[in-house]
Design a protein around this motif. Structure first.
Motif, short mmCIF file in Angstrom:
data_model
loop_
_atom_site.label_atom_id
_atom_site.label_comp_id
_atom_site.label_asym_id
_atom_site.label_seq_id
_atom_site.Cartn_x
_atom_site.Cartn_y
_atom_site.Cartn_z
N ARG A 114 13.65 -12.70 -0.73
CA ARG A 114 12.96 -13.74 -0.73
C ARG A 114 11.46 -13.59 -0.60
O ARG A 114 10.73 -14.38 -0.83
CB ARG A 114 13.28 -14.71 0.65
N LYS A 115 11.12 -12.18 -0.10
CA LYS A 115 9.78 -11.94 0.18
C LYS A 115 9.39 -10.76 -0.91
O LYS A 115 8.25 -10.57 -0.69
CB LYS A 115 9.72 -11.38 1.66
N GLY A 116 10.16 -10.19 -1.55
CA GLY A 116 9.72 -9.17 -2.32
C GLY A 116 9.28 -8.13 -1.60
O GLY A 116 8.28 -7.24 -2.06
N GLN A 117 9.87 -7.75 -0.54
CA GLN A 117 9.10 -6.53 0.12
C GLN A 117 9.71 -5.34 -0.33
O GLN A 117 10.76 -5.09 -0.79
CB GLN A 117 9.61 -6.54 1.77
N GLY A 118 8.80 -4.28 -0.09
CA GLY A 118 9.14 -2.97 -0.49
C GLY A 118 9.66 -2.23 0.77
O GLY A 118 9.71 -2.79 1.95
N ARG A 119 9.92 -0.84 0.71
CA ARG A 119 10.72 0.06 1.88
C ARG A 119 9.68 -0.09 2.89
O ARG A 119 10.16 -0.23 4.35
CB ARG A 119 10.84 1.35 1.26
N VAL A 120 8.45 0.10 2.99
CA VAL A 120 7.43 0.25 4.09
C VAL A 120 7.35 -1.16 4.86
O VAL A 120 7.65 -0.99 6.06
CB VAL A 120 6.23 0.63 3.59
N ALA A 121 7.38 -2.24 4.23
CA ALA A 121 7.26 -3.39 4.89
C ALA A 121 8.61 -3.74 5.51
O ALA A 121 8.77 -4.37 6.57
CB ALA A 121 6.83 -4.54 3.82
N ARG A 172 -7.82 -6.05 -7.20
CA ARG A 172 -8.10 -5.76 -6.01
C ARG A 172 -6.95 -6.78 -4.89
O ARG A 172 -6.17 -6.30 -4.19
CB ARG A 172 -9.42 -6.00 -5.55
N ARG A 173 -6.92 -8.06 -5.45
CA ARG A 173 -6.18 -8.96 -4.84
C ARG A 173 -4.70 -8.82 -5.02
O ARG A 173 -3.96 -8.84 -3.99
CB ARG A 173 -6.49 -10.41 -5.17
N LEU A 174 -4.50 -8.45 -6.10
CA LEU A 174 -3.14 -8.26 -6.53
C LEU A 174 -2.44 -6.90 -5.53
O LEU A 174 -1.45 -6.98 -5.15
CB LEU A 174 -2.57 -8.30 -7.97
N MET A 175 -3.28 -5.81 -5.67
CA MET A 175 -2.87 -4.72 -5.12
C MET A 175 -2.71 -4.86 -3.51
O MET A 175 -2.22 -4.41 -2.82
CB MET A 175 -3.92 -3.50 -5.30
N GLY A 176 -3.70 -5.80 -2.90
CA GLY A 176 -3.65 -6.19 -1.46
C GLY A 176 -2.32 -6.75 -1.20
O GLY A 176 -1.67 -6.54 -0.01
N GLN A 177 -1.88 -7.64 -2.11
CA GLN A 177 -0.82 -8.66 -1.79
C GLN A 177 0.66 -7.65 -1.70
O GLN A 177 1.37 -7.67 -1.14
CB GLN A 177 -0.50 -9.55 -2.64
N LEU A 178 0.52 -6.81 -2.63
CA LEU A 178 1.52 -5.79 -2.75
C LEU A 178 1.67 -4.59 -1.65
O LEU A 178 2.54 -4.46 -1.23
CB LEU A 178 1.37 -4.99 -4.25
N ALA A 179 0.44 -4.37 -1.09
CA ALA A 179 0.31 -3.31 0.05
C ALA A 179 0.98 -4.18 1.08
O ALA A 179 1.65 -3.53 1.92
CB ALA A 179 -1.09 -3.14 0.26
N ARG A 180 0.79 -5.68 1.41
CA ARG A 180 1.25 -6.09 2.44
C ARG A 180 2.77 -6.25 2.40
O ARG A 180 3.29 -6.60 3.50
CB ARG A 180 0.50 -7.60 2.55
N ARG A 181 3.16 -6.13 1.26
CA ARG A 181 4.67 -6.24 1.12
C ARG A 181 5.32 -4.79 1.37
O ARG A 181 6.56 -4.74 0.81
CB ARG A 181 5.07 -7.03 -0.09
N GLY A 182 4.57 -3.74 1.37
CA GLY A 182 5.17 -2.54 1.55
C GLY A 182 5.01 -1.84 0.32
O GLY A 182 5.92 -0.50 0.34
N TYR A 183 4.16 -2.13 -0.92
CA TYR A 183 4.09 -1.29 -1.83
C TYR A 183 2.77 -0.51 -2.06
O TYR A 183 1.72 -1.47 -1.86
CB TYR A 183 4.33 -2.24 -3.21
N GLY A 184 2.66 0.64 -1.71
CA GLY A 184 1.62 1.30 -1.93
C GLY A 184 1.30 2.36 -2.76
O GLY A 184 2.26 2.49 -3.83
#
Length: 214
Positions: A114-121, A172-184
């Motif tokens: 549902r949130k598309g989160q990565g391992r970190v998130a 920049r915006r898309l990478m920020g959204q990915l980072a908030r979901r645990g993708y870095g």
């Protein structure tokens, strides 16, 4: 008067005057008994306190699952002694009302689907729920090693709305959204660049095309 000689003129015990002058007698209870009753009114029954705390925990669990740590915190709010808290937790574990591993698996599934989160998130979200480290690691170990694919899938859903932005801002915006979901790091960068390139080449009306830098 002569005819009244020898007659006792004092009021009888039933006479109103007698009732007014004679104080009413009441049974006096020992002070110790009164003190005991007052103390019993102030000290709550431990069994009643435990039952109320258990009922509060059941109501909370009906709303959403809790971790063992969250359940303990709720019980502490009802001023239960540690031994009673342990007993209530053991009872709820035995009944299956509390299960950290089941909760961890459910949170991982929801985070991915549902949130598309990565391992970190995901790890952060599970830790915030008070789940033990070993339970978190077990839940994450069940995930396939496809962070890159899931990051790209999420980036694609967001990139379509960024085709009107200049390339640097969109990236920049898309990478920020990915980072908030645990993708870095490289995973977020590659997913963002690929998704923006695909969105731009898919017929964006602005004519802005994303050019991947070296």
């Amino acid at each position: 008067m002569p005819g009244d000689r020898g007659v006792d003129s004092s009021p009888s015990p039933r006479h109103p005057a007698f009732a007014q002058t004679r104080p009413m007698l009441r049974a006096v209870r020992p002070a110790a008994e009164v003190a005991d009753d007052d103390a019993s009114d102030l000290v709550p029954d431990p069994q009643a306190v435990r039952e109320r705390a258990s009922e509060a925990l059941v109501r909370k669990l009906r709303a959403r699952p809790l971790s063992v740590s969250e359940a303990r915190q709720l019980l502490r709010g009802h001023d239960l002694p540690s031994s009673d808290i342990d007993d209530v937790i053991d009872e709820f574990l035995h009944r299956g009302y509390l299960d950290d591993r089941t909760l961890a698996d459910a949170l991982v599934t929801a985070g991915v689907e549902r949130k598309g989160q990565g391992r970190v998130a995901l790890s952060r979200a599970l830790s915030q729920r008070g789940l033990p480290r070993e339970v978190i690691d077990e839940a994450l170990a069940s995930l396939p090693d496809d962070d890159a694919e899931r990051a790209l899938e999420f980036a694609r859903t967001k990139a379509r709305s960024m085709t009107r932005l200049d390339p640097d801002t969109a990236l920049r915006r898309l990478m920020g959204q990915l980072a908030r979901r645990g993708y870095g790091g490289s995973v977020a960068s590659q997913a963002a660049r690929t998704a923006l390139r695909e969105a731009a080449s898919g017929g964006a009306t602005s004519g802005v095309r994303f050019v991947e830098s070296e």
